[in-house]
Design a protein around this motif. Structure first.
Motif, PDB file in Angstrom:
ATOM      1  N   LEU A 264       0.806  -1.217   0.000  1.00  0.00           N
ATOM      2  CA  LEU A 264       0.000   0.000   0.000  1.00  0.00           C
ATOM      3  C   LEU A 264       0.841   1.270   0.000  1.00  0.00           C
ATOM      4  N   ASN A 265       1.865   1.320   0.823  1.00  0.00           N
ATOM      5  CA  ASN A 265       2.678   2.536   0.910  1.00  0.00           C
ATOM      6  C   ASN A 265       3.407   2.836  -0.393  1.00  0.00           C
ATOM      7  N   LYS A 266       3.937   1.809  -1.033  1.00  0.00           N
ATOM      8  CA  LYS A 266       4.649   2.016  -2.299  1.00  0.00           C
ATOM      9  C   LYS A 266       3.695   2.443  -3.407  1.00  0.00           C
ATOM     10  N   ILE A 267       2.492   1.857  -3.411  1.00  0.00           N
ATOM     11  CA  ILE A 267       1.497   2.253  -4.413  1.00  0.00           C
ATOM     12  C   ILE A 267       1.109   3.712  -4.201  1.00  0.00           C
ATOM     13  N   ALA A 268       0.869   4.091  -2.941  1.00  0.00           N
ATOM     14  CA  ALA A 268       0.498   5.470  -2.620  1.00  0.00           C
ATOM     15  C   ALA A 268       1.594   6.443  -3.033  1.00  0.00           C
ATOM     16  N   ASP A 269       2.858   6.071  -2.809  1.00  0.00           N
ATOM     17  CA  ASP A 269       3.977   6.928  -3.222  1.00  0.00           C
ATOM     18  C   ASP A 269       4.008   7.103  -4.737  1.00  0.00           C
ATOM     19  N   LYS A 270       3.750   6.013  -5.451  1.00  0.00           N
ATOM     20  CA  LYS A 270       3.792   6.058  -6.915  1.00  0.00           C
ATOM     21  C   LYS A 270       2.709   6.963  -7.487  1.00  0.00           C
ATOM     22  N   VAL A 271       1.509   6.889  -6.917  1.00  0.00           N
ATOM     23  CA  VAL A 271       0.393   7.667  -7.476  1.00  0.00           C
ATOM     24  C   VAL A 271       0.303   9.050  -6.841  1.00  0.00           C
ATOM     25  N   GLY A 272       1.062   9.296  -5.773  1.00  0.00           N
ATOM     26  CA  GLY A 272       1.096  10.616  -5.159  1.00  0.00           C
ATOM     27  C   GLY A 272      -0.129  10.967  -4.348  1.00  0.00           C
ATOM     28  N   GLU A 273      -0.714   9.980  -3.681  1.00  0.00           N
ATOM     29  CA  GLU A 273      -1.885  10.214  -2.834  1.00  0.00           C
ATOM     30  C   GLU A 273      -1.681   9.542  -1.485  1.00  0.00           C
ATOM     31  N   ASN A 274      -2.503   9.924  -0.502  1.00  0.00           N
ATOM     32  CA  ASN A 274      -2.358   9.314   0.824  1.00  0.00           C
ATOM     33  C   ASN A 274      -2.873   7.878   0.818  1.00  0.00           C
ATOM     34  N   SER A 275      -2.358   7.087   1.731  1.00  0.00           N
ATOM     35  CA  SER A 275      -2.643   5.654   1.767  1.00  0.00           C
ATOM     36  C   SER A 275      -4.121   5.348   1.985  1.00  0.00           C
ATOM     37  N   ALA A 276      -4.800   6.165   2.799  1.00  0.00           N
ATOM     38  CA  ALA A 276      -6.212   5.913   3.094  1.00  0.00           C
ATOM     39  C   ALA A 276      -7.056   6.008   1.823  1.00  0.00           C
ATOM     40  N   LYS A 277      -6.793   7.021   1.014  1.00  0.00           N
ATOM     41  CA  LYS A 277      -7.548   7.178  -0.234  1.00  0.00           C
ATOM     42  C   LYS A 277      -7.234   6.045  -1.199  1.00  0.00           C
ATOM     43  N   VAL A 278      -5.956   5.705  -1.315  1.00  0.00           N
ATOM     44  CA  VAL A 278      -5.548   4.629  -2.226  1.00  0.00           C
ATOM     45  C   VAL A 278      -6.167   3.299  -1.802  1.00  0.00           C
ATOM     46  N   ALA A 279      -6.202   3.042  -0.491  1.00  0.00           N
ATOM     47  CA  ALA A 279      -6.786   1.792   0.017  1.00  0.00           C
ATOM     48  C   ALA A 279      -8.255   1.670  -0.373  1.00  0.00           C
ATOM     49  N   LYS A 280      -8.974   2.793  -0.311  1.00  0.00           N
ATOM     50  CA  LYS A 280     -10.389   2.790  -0.690  1.00  0.00           C
ATOM     51  C   LYS A 280     -10.559   2.426  -2.160  1.00  0.00           C
ATOM     52  N   TYR A 281      -9.736   3.003  -3.016  1.00  0.00           N
ATOM     53  CA  TYR A 281      -9.832   2.748  -4.454  1.00  0.00           C
ATOM     54  C   TYR A 281      -9.369   1.333  -4.783  1.00  0.00           C
ATOM     55  N   ILE A 282      -8.379   0.858  -4.072  1.00  0.00           N
ATOM     56  CA  ILE A 282      -7.922  -0.524  -4.272  1.00  0.00           C
ATOM     57  C   ILE A 282      -9.051  -1.498  -3.936  1.00  0.00           C
ATOM     58  N   GLY A 283      -9.798  -1.193  -2.887  1.00  0.00           N
ATOM     59  CA  GLY A 283     -10.927  -2.046  -2.506  1.00  0.00           C
ATOM     60  C   GLY A 283     -11.945  -2.179  -3.619  1.00  0.00           C
ATOM     61  N   VAL A 284     -12.181  -1.091  -4.337  1.00  0.00           N
ATOM     62  CA  VAL A 284     -13.115  -1.124  -5.469  1.00  0.00           C
ATOM     63  C   VAL A 284     -12.583  -2.043  -6.564  1.00  0.00           C
ATOM     64  N   LEU A 285     -11.301  -1.919  -6.874  1.00  0.00           N
ATOM     65  CA  LEU A 285     -10.696  -2.745  -7.924  1.00  0.00           C
ATOM     66  C   LEU A 285     -10.680  -4.218  -7.549  1.00  0.00           C
ATOM     67  N   ILE A 286     -10.508  -4.506  -6.266  1.00  0.00           N
ATOM     68  CA  ILE A 286     -10.572  -5.891  -5.794  1.00  0.00           C
ATOM     69  C   ILE A 286     -11.986  -6.429  -5.970  1.00  0.00           C
ATOM     70  N   ASN A 287     -12.970  -5.609  -5.611  1.00  0.00           N
ATOM     71  CA  ASN A 287     -14.364  -6.023  -5.724  1.00  0.00           C
ATOM     72  C   ASN A 287     -14.753  -6.308  -7.176  1.00  0.00           C
ATOM     73  N   LEU A 288     -14.142  -5.590  -8.105  1.00  0.00           N
ATOM     74  CA  LEU A 288     -14.430  -5.783  -9.526  1.00  0.00           C
ATOM     75  C   LEU A 288     -13.682  -6.975 -10.120  1.00  0.00           C
ATOM     76  N   GLY A 289     -12.742  -7.532  -9.367  1.00  0.00           N
ATOM     77  CA  GLY A 289     -12.007  -8.688  -9.847  1.00  0.00           C
ATOM     78  C   GLY A 289     -10.806  -8.357 -10.714  1.00  0.00           C
ATOM     79  N   PHE A 290     -10.336  -7.108 -10.672  1.00  0.00           N
ATOM     80  CA  PHE A 290      -9.208  -6.706 -11.492  1.00  0.00           C
ATOM     81  C   PHE A 290      -7.875  -6.896 -10.764  1.00  0.00           C
ATOM     82  N   ILE A 291      -7.852  -6.655  -9.464  1.00  0.00           N
ATOM     83  CA  ILE A 291      -6.638  -6.898  -8.691  1.00  0.00           C
ATOM     84  C   ILE A 291      -6.984  -7.755  -7.476  1.00  0.00           C
ATOM     85  N   LYS A 292      -5.967  -8.292  -6.825  1.00  0.00           N
ATOM     86  CA  LYS A 292      -6.186  -9.099  -5.624  1.00  0.00           C
ATOM     87  C   LYS A 292      -5.173  -8.713  -4.563  1.00  0.00           C
TER      88      LYS A 292
END
Length: 475
Positions: A264-292
């Protein structure tokens, strides 16, 4: 290959539909799954086998009265009740009709994309709940509600605070094909070629049907993925727009993961956003079956030890080879030249090697499921962490566990044979997880060296699986 042939791999799902059809009581199946996975094709196939008494209706984003009218047209073509039902404008009128209608045989009602009905009228679920409790439960009716919007389905079906909670009698999540099922699309390809296509396309029936096995894989990639006229050239963009807002941010997350940012921290650093926001968006992508998300096999979930990866093969392929260069492909370079430039043996080998681990995992799951392994696994997945004996970090491609047994696996998709030094590394990995009995499986595209073969020849704890072995004894 025609799209009708995708049903070759859906026997289990069709058997479930037939069992519910043959039931002598009310049944309601909730079918869901990501877009393009073949839900509508499966339901159309089932409906065509029961044309006489099946109402197949696909909802859309129209007003309620338009959806009701379209439904009634389909209903009337089956039950021949008379044109007066075409005057209905509300679902309540439809339910009232059923209250006074006597069925002569089992009636199947399939509502595809039913979440649109809820979006156009938030009271839709309340009305259906009342109809189920007061009308349909007393009738010889089999209802199928099908949808792609996972979050909406969870909200109206699986939330205990919602009216439809507890009304379903069966639930079916339609999954992409596994590599064995995908193999049937390509009778003219070798097993290795079919595995390569699966690693690129994944198990989405529509995508697999686009590849012509009378052409080379190179030709198919150029035609379908790299040419601006190809169906898959803008497919990821299209899917994301259908499902999400702020698609650019979601794409940046997947691009970060593809480039090697796995926590999570490395992904947040790459996209330039805080971890809490990135975690929320990652949850959506997991729910859609695109990432795990994964934790080391057998360990409890810990945020600091959670890794993320793109689990959809075509999404991984798109972000590895196409995204970022689409402007170039829009008239600045021919697709054939781009293929020669970007699709080097080194890049393809690295990409296919990672997807190979997913195939090996599918193979093991099937073997465990059928009881063809030396124990029954309670956990199966990747493992990473500290080797307490050798004092170094270790990664295990695949690990299967129960209380007494551990299966350690290495997955190699290279032209070189699996050698003695790699065998030593595999054996050393057993120091990371303590079990009474250790087992080892070597998945290798090119087999093992004579030295490795000599070491493991008479040891029943070792097993070697090659490409051809992956396709033996499957479903």
């Amino acid at each position: 290959m025609t799209l009708d042939e995708i049903f070759i791999g859906r026997k289990k799902e069709l058997d479930l539909l037939e069992d519910l059809y043959k039931s002598d009581k009310f049944e309601m199946l909730i079918m869901h799954g990501r877009r393009r996975v073949g839900k509508s094709y499966l339901l159309s196939h089932f409906a065509n086998t029961h044309k006489r008494n099946t109402v197949y209706f696909t909802a859309d984003k129209s007003l309620e009265k338009i959806n009701v009218r379209n439904f009634c047209e389909q209903l009337n073509s089956v039950i021949k009740a008379g044109d007066y039902i075409l005057s209905f404008t509300t679902w309540q009128e439809v339910y009232s009709f059923f209250k006074n209608y006597e069925l002569k045989e089992r009636l199947v009602i399939i509502i595809d994309e039913f979440t649109y009905l809820y979006k156009s009228n938030p009271a839709y679920d309340t009305g259906l709940q009342n109809a189920i409790d007061k009308i349909f439960k007393k009738m010889n009716v089999f209802i199928v509600l099908c949808g792609s919007e996972v979050s909406v389905i969870e909200e109206i079906i699986d939330s205990s605070s919602k009216p439809l909670y507890g009304r379903k009698t069966a639930d079916l999540k339609l999954l992409p094909f596994n590599y064995m099922e995908a193999r049937k699309f390509f009778p003219n390809y070798t097993n290795e070629q079919a595995l390569e296509v699966y690693s690129i396309m994944g198990g989405i029936p529509l995508y697999l049907s686009l590849f012509d096995d009378k052409r080379s894989i190179r030709e198919n990639i150029i035609k379908n993925c790299l040419s601006t006229t190809g169906y898959l050239f803008n497919e990821v963009e299209t899917l994301l727009r259908m499902e999400l807002k702020e698609t650019y941010f979601y794409k940046n997350i997947m691009l970060a993961i593809n480039s090697g940012a796995s926590n999570l921290n490395k992904i947040a650093d790459k996209v330039g956003e805080n971890s809490a926001k990135v975690a929320k968006y990652i949850g959506v992508l997991i729910n859609l079956g695109f990432i795990k998300k994964e934790n080391p096999c057998g360990e409890k979930e810990k945020t600091r030890n959670t890794l993320y990866s793109i689990c959809d093969n075509f999404f991984a392929f798109y972000f590895a080879f196409i995204y970022g260069h689409q402007n170039m492909l829009n008239g600045l370079i021919s697709p054939a030249l781009y293929y020669e430039r970007e699709f080097t043996k080194e890049k393809m080998s690295a990409f296919l090697g990672h997807r190979f681990e997913l195939v090996c995992g599918q193979y093991l799951r099937e073997k465990f499921y059928k009881g063809k392994m030396p124990f029954f696994a309670e956990n199966l997945g990747r493992w990473w962490g500290n080797n307490p004996v050798l004092k170094r970090q270790e990664e295990i491609d695949l690990l299967a566990l129960d209380d007494d047994n551990a299966l350690f696996c290495e997955c190699k998709y290279t032209k070189e044979k699996f050698d003695e030094s790699q065998l030593k590394d595999l054996q050393d990995s057993s120091l990371c997880v303590k079990r009474k009995n250790n087992w080892f499986t070597i998945f290798s595209k090119s087999g093992v060296t004579a030295g490795v073969q000599k070491i493991i020849a008479k040891n029943k704890s070792y097993n070697v699986i090659g490409i051809e072995d992956l396709f033996k004894g499957g479903r």
